[in-house]
Design a protein around this motif. Structure first.
Motif, PDB file in Angstrom:
ATOM      1  N   LEU A  75      48.585  27.886  42.530  1.00 18.42           N
ATOM      2  CA  LEU A  75      49.581  28.848  43.004  1.00 18.42           C
ATOM      3  C   LEU A  75      50.625  29.216  41.961  1.00 18.42           C
ATOM      4  CD1 LEU A  75      50.223  27.346  46.558  1.00 18.42           C
ATOM      5  CD2 LEU A  75      48.557  29.084  45.877  1.00 18.42           C
ATOM      6  N   ASN A  76      50.843  28.339  41.003  1.00 22.01           N
ATOM      7  CA  ASN A  76      51.894  28.575  40.006  1.00 22.01           C
ATOM      8  C   ASN A  76      51.348  29.058  38.665  1.00 22.01           C
ATOM      9  OD1 ASN A  76      50.663  26.224  39.288  1.00 22.01           O
ATOM     10  ND2 ASN A  76      52.543  25.062  38.995  1.00 22.01           N
ATOM     11  N   ARG A  77      50.091  29.430  38.640  1.00 22.54           N
ATOM     12  CA  ARG A  77      49.478  29.918  37.404  1.00 22.54           C
ATOM     13  C   ARG A  77      49.338  31.439  37.463  1.00 22.54           C
ATOM     14  NH1 ARG A  77      43.834  28.079  34.829  1.00 22.54           N
ATOM     15  NH2 ARG A  77      44.202  28.982  32.795  1.00 22.54           N
ATOM     16  N   SER A  78      49.574  32.093  36.352  1.00 25.01           N
ATOM     17  CA  SER A  78      49.485  33.544  36.277  1.00 25.01           C
ATOM     18  C   SER A  78      48.099  34.019  36.692  1.00 25.01           C
ATOM     19  CB  SER A  78      49.778  33.983  34.844  1.00 25.01           C
ATOM     20  OG  SER A  78      49.344  35.293  34.627  1.00 25.01           O
ATOM     21  N   LEU A  79      48.080  35.089  37.495  1.00 26.53           N
ATOM     22  CA  LEU A  79      46.793  35.633  37.928  1.00 26.53           C
ATOM     23  C   LEU A  79      45.954  36.090  36.739  1.00 26.53           C
ATOM     24  CD1 LEU A  79      47.957  37.613  41.080  1.00 26.53           C
ATOM     25  CD2 LEU A  79      46.646  35.491  41.019  1.00 26.53           C
ATOM     26  N   SER A  80      46.599  36.647  35.740  1.00 28.83           N
ATOM     27  CA  SER A  80      45.839  37.076  34.557  1.00 28.83           C
ATOM     28  C   SER A  80      45.305  35.868  33.795  1.00 28.83           C
ATOM     29  CB  SER A  80      46.684  37.975  33.657  1.00 28.83           C
ATOM     30  OG  SER A  80      47.867  37.322  33.271  1.00 28.83           O
ATOM     31  N   ASP A  81      46.028  34.754  33.794  1.00 25.26           N
ATOM     32  CA  ASP A  81      45.561  33.542  33.121  1.00 25.26           C
ATOM     33  C   ASP A  81      44.339  32.930  33.796  1.00 25.26           C
ATOM     34  OD1 ASP A  81      47.517  33.750  31.231  1.00 25.26           O
ATOM     35  OD2 ASP A  81      48.769  32.126  32.013  1.00 25.26           O
ATOM     36  N   ILE A  82      44.223  33.095  35.104  1.00 23.10           N
ATOM     37  CA  ILE A  82      43.053  32.524  35.776  1.00 23.10           C
ATOM     38  C   ILE A  82      41.861  33.469  35.719  1.00 23.10           C
ATOM     39  CG2 ILE A  82      44.381  31.021  37.291  1.00 23.10           C
ATOM     40  CD1 ILE A  82      43.856  32.955  39.575  1.00 23.10           C
ATOM     41  N   GLY A  83      42.057  34.621  35.085  1.00 16.58           N
ATOM     42  CA  GLY A  83      40.937  35.518  34.857  1.00 16.58           C
ATOM     43  C   GLY A  83      40.881  36.751  35.735  1.00 16.58           C
ATOM     44  N   MET A  84      41.966  37.043  36.436  1.00 13.09           N
ATOM     45  CA  MET A  84      41.945  38.218  37.300  1.00 13.09           C
ATOM     46  C   MET A  84      42.040  39.478  36.451  1.00 13.09           C
ATOM     47  SD  MET A  84      43.946  39.114  40.785  1.00 13.09           S
ATOM     48  CE  MET A  84      42.936  37.943  41.652  1.00 13.09           C
ATOM     49  N   ASP A  85      41.031  40.318  36.584  1.00 15.14           N
ATOM     50  CA  ASP A  85      41.033  41.590  35.875  1.00 15.14           C
ATOM     51  C   ASP A  85      41.493  42.696  36.821  1.00 15.14           C
ATOM     52  OD1 ASP A  85      38.852  42.195  37.506  1.00 15.14           O
ATOM     53  OD2 ASP A  85      37.385  41.833  35.929  1.00 15.14           O
ATOM     54  N   SER A  86      41.458  43.937  36.342  1.00 17.37           N
ATOM     55  CA  SER A  86      41.982  45.039  37.144  1.00 17.37           C
ATOM     56  C   SER A  86      41.161  45.281  38.418  1.00 17.37           C
ATOM     57  CB  SER A  86      42.059  46.314  36.316  1.00 17.37           C
ATOM     58  OG  SER A  86      40.780  46.673  35.838  1.00 17.37           O
ATOM     59  N   LEU A  87      39.859  45.099  38.338  1.00 15.05           N
ATOM     60  CA  LEU A  87      39.035  45.293  39.531  1.00 15.05           C
ATOM     61  C   LEU A  87      39.330  44.220  40.580  1.00 15.05           C
ATOM     62  CD1 LEU A  87      36.853  46.924  40.937  1.00 15.05           C
ATOM     63  CD2 LEU A  87      35.146  45.528  39.778  1.00 15.05           C
ATOM     64  N   MET A  88      39.447  42.981  40.122  1.00 16.36           N
ATOM     65  CA  MET A  88      39.800  41.897  41.041  1.00 16.36           C
ATOM     66  C   MET A  88      41.202  42.118  41.597  1.00 16.36           C
ATOM     67  SD  MET A  88      38.441  38.622  38.960  1.00 16.36           S
ATOM     68  CE  MET A  88      36.738  38.163  38.887  1.00 16.36           C
ATOM     69  N   GLY A  89      42.088  42.641  40.763  1.00 14.44           N
ATOM     70  CA  GLY A  89      43.439  42.963  41.213  1.00 14.44           C
ATOM     71  C   GLY A  89      43.423  43.983  42.330  1.00 14.44           C
ATOM     72  N   MET A  90      42.529  44.968  42.207  1.00 12.87           N
ATOM     73  CA  MET A  90      42.391  45.964  43.270  1.00 12.87           C
ATOM     74  C   MET A  90      41.884  45.308  44.558  1.00 12.87           C
ATOM     75  SD  MET A  90      43.414  48.920  42.282  1.00 12.87           S
ATOM     76  CE  MET A  90      42.700  49.980  43.522  1.00 12.87           C
ATOM     77  N   GLU A  91      40.974  44.351  44.417  1.00 10.84           N
ATOM     78  CA  GLU A  91      40.480  43.630  45.593  1.00 10.84           C
ATOM     79  C   GLU A  91      41.606  42.852  46.263  1.00 10.84           C
ATOM     80  OE1 GLU A  91      36.620  41.497  45.621  1.00 10.84           O
ATOM     81  OE2 GLU A  91      36.478  42.177  43.538  1.00 10.84           O
ATOM     82  N   LEU A  92      42.424  42.166  45.454  1.00  7.02           N
ATOM     83  CA  LEU A  92      43.543  41.401  46.000  1.00  7.02           C
ATOM     84  C   LEU A  92      44.542  42.336  46.660  1.00  7.02           C
ATOM     85  CD1 LEU A  92      45.078  38.782  46.457  1.00  7.02           C
ATOM     86  CD2 LEU A  92      46.065  39.055  44.166  1.00  7.02           C
ATOM     87  N   ARG A  93      44.823  43.421  46.010  1.00  5.09           N
ATOM     88  CA  ARG A  93      45.768  44.404  46.554  1.00  5.09           C
ATOM     89  C   ARG A  93      45.276  44.935  47.899  1.00  5.09           C
ATOM     90  NH1 ARG A  93      46.841  50.238  45.271  1.00  5.09           N
ATOM     91  NH2 ARG A  93      49.074  50.461  45.545  1.00  5.09           N
ATOM     92  N   SER A  94      44.005  45.268  47.966  1.00  9.95           N
ATOM     93  CA  SER A  94      43.412  45.780  49.205  1.00  9.95           C
ATOM     94  C   SER A  94      43.433  44.712  50.297  1.00  9.95           C
ATOM     95  CB  SER A  94      41.983  46.239  48.937  1.00  9.95           C
ATOM     96  OG  SER A  94      41.360  46.649  50.106  1.00  9.95           O
ATOM     97  N   ALA A  95      43.067  43.495  49.950  1.00  2.75           N
ATOM     98  CA  ALA A  95      43.058  42.407  50.932  1.00  2.75           C
ATOM     99  C   ALA A  95      44.463  42.124  51.454  1.00  2.75           C
ATOM    100  CB  ALA A  95      42.472  41.136  50.299  1.00  2.75           C
ATOM    101  N   ALA A  96      45.452  42.149  50.568  1.00  5.44           N
ATOM    102  CA  ALA A  96      46.840  41.915  50.982  1.00  5.44           C
ATOM    103  C   ALA A  96      47.319  43.020  51.919  1.00  5.44           C
ATOM    104  CB  ALA A  96      47.753  41.810  49.768  1.00  5.44           C
ATOM    105  N   GLN A  97      46.941  44.254  51.613  1.00  6.65           N
ATOM    106  CA  GLN A  97      47.329  45.362  52.483  1.00  6.65           C
ATOM    107  C   GLN A  97      46.702  45.213  53.864  1.00  6.65           C
ATOM    108  OE1 GLN A  97      46.287  48.672  49.787  1.00  6.65           O
ATOM    109  NE2 GLN A  97      48.317  49.466  50.268  1.00  6.65           N
TER     110      GLN A  97
END
Length: 166
Positions: A75-97
């Motif tokens: 939970l305290n590690r940067s999303l980009s550090d764990i390997g989240m790319d822009s496509l995965m970011g879109m998935e997270l954004r959509s899921a959060a919405q």
């Protein structure tokens, strides 16, 4: 399309590869349908506990995106550090919405934000409403570039005052 009819009549849909895809699609569909009333969830909780509850929900979404156990999501590690790319970011954004009825700006995922940061911002926005009128990205940048909590609140007030003056 009637997938039940297709599954019964098309040989390719009876293969193990399709079964895996169908199972994952069903799990994803179930996950998406389970919306959470965030305000009710954190009502009566202190800020730390509320942030932890929201972070757990976000961690479940991140784990699903990475197809990994939720226990392995830090939970305290940067999303980009764990390997989240822009496509995965879109998935997270959509899921959060869909799940939390919140919007996560794409910039917030790419600039070193952690799950805890996002959860903290969600809690603040729900508890304080739009008092200061700052976006999630603005709040994230202020927290990253300003010292202590008193300094952060002062900077938020200054930014809000500047907005009203313009």
């Amino acid at each position: 399309m009637n997938w039940g009819f297709a599954r019964d009549n098309l040989a390719v849909l009876k293969t193990p590869a399709y079964e895996l895809l169908a199972r994952e699609a069903a799990q994803s569909s179930n996950r998406d349908q389970q919306a959470v009333d965030v305000a009710s969830l954190i009502d009566g909780l202190d800020d730390v506990t509320a942030r932890t509850e929201i972070a757990k929900i976000l961690a479940q979404e991140v784990a699903a995106i990475f197809r990994m156990p939720v226990e392995e999501v830090q939970l305290n590690r940067s999303l980009s550090d764990i390997g989240m790319d822009s496509l995965m970011g879109m998935e997270l954004r959509s899921a959060a919405q869909q799940k939390l009825d919140i919007e996560i700006p794409m910039g917030a995922i790419a600039d070193g934000t952690t799950i805890e940061d996002i959860a903290g911002s969600v809690v603040q926005r729900i508890r304080k409403g739009a008092d200061k009128g700052l976006s999630f990205t603005e709040e994230t940048l202020i927290h990253q570039h300003v010292g202590g909590d008193d300094d952060v609140e002062g900077m938020k007030s200054k930014l809000s005052d500047l907005r009203q003056a313009v």
